[in-house]
Write an enzyme that holds these catalytic residues in place. Structure first.
Site, mmCIF file in Angstrom:
data_model
loop_
_atom_site.group_PDB
_atom_site.id
_atom_site.type_symbol
_atom_site.label_atom_id
_atom_site.label_comp_id
_atom_site.label_asym_id
_atom_site.label_seq_id
_atom_site.Cartn_x
_atom_site.Cartn_y
_atom_site.Cartn_z
ATOM 1 N N CYS A 73 43.943 29.752 41.329
ATOM 2 C CA CYS A 73 45.317 29.789 40.831
ATOM 3 C C CYS A 73 45.297 29.682 39.312
ATOM 4 C CB CYS A 73 46.102 28.624 41.438
ATOM 5 S SG CYS A 73 47.831 28.576 40.941
ATOM 6 N N HIS A 84 50.623 32.172 49.177
ATOM 7 C CA HIS A 84 50.260 31.348 48.018
ATOM 8 C C HIS A 84 51.433 31.308 47.025
ATOM 9 C CE1 HIS A 84 47.263 29.976 44.884
ATOM 10 N NE2 HIS A 84 48.241 30.441 44.112
ATOM 11 N N GLU A 85 51.989 32.478 46.703
ATOM 12 C CA GLU A 85 53.096 32.536 45.741
ATOM 13 C C GLU A 85 54.374 31.928 46.325
ATOM 14 O OE1 GLU A 85 52.169 33.053 42.841
ATOM 15 O OE2 GLU A 85 50.288 34.063 43.263
#
Length: 176
Positions: free
Chosen positions: A101, A143-144
């Site tokens: 990330c 994830h986002e």
């Protein structure tokens, strides 16, 4: 002149707060932010980025999968803005994968995610979209999506043994 965006890093409260809905996708501010997020994703060898990662607490993220230095085997897709997204369905089939990330620099974590998801979102033109995504792209979206809900990938790991440095990841996993 366009303001250069700074990536918020772990510890910044914006990463731990649920983001606000985007009210009007057509405003110049939202359209500029979309363009800036796409550029930043490409510049930083990311495959996605969420508005909270640049201190904009909005339900907006970019998915821009493509092979790059950080994700050598990522599939290619055009950068896509997802505004006010909702994950409608998660498959029961789950797979573990190493995630990094831009807001958690220098680290990777082994995270379990659904292999297939169905997502509803507004695109940058104000059109409602509904699509099914699989595998790596589904992982990026999950994830986002976590980012717009105040979570980071470290919240999803099973054990601290599932975390390693970016350098170790490249030495052992990518090149190993």
């Amino acid at each position: 002149m366009t303001k250069i965006l700074k990536i918020a890093e772990l510890g910044d409260p914006v990463l731990r707060s649920p983001a606000d809905k985007v009210c009007d996708v057509h405003t110049p501010a939202v359209q500029t932010l979309i363009d800036q997020l796409i550029s930043l994703t490409l510049e930083r060898n990311g495959v996605g980025i969420a508005a909270p990662q640049v201190s904009h607490s909005l339900q907006l993220f970019i998915v821009a999968s493509r092979p790059n230095l950080r994700y050598l085997h990522a599939p290619k897709m055009d950068p896509t803005a997802m505004i006010n997204p909702q994950i409608l369905h998660y498959s029961d089939a789950v797979t573990a994968g190493w995630e990094g990330c831009l807001s958690v620099p220098g680290m990777r974590g082994l995270v379990k995610r659904s292999k297939e998801i169905e997502v509803s979102y507004t695109d940058r033109y104000g059109q409602q979209q509904q699509q099914i995504f699989t595998d790596f792209v589904a992982r990026i979206i999950q994830h986002e999506y976590d980012h717009i809900n105040g979570k980071v990938f470290l919240d999803r790991i099973d054990s601290v043994l599932d975390v390693m440095s970016e350098a170790e990841y490249h030495a052992r996993i990518v090149c190993g």
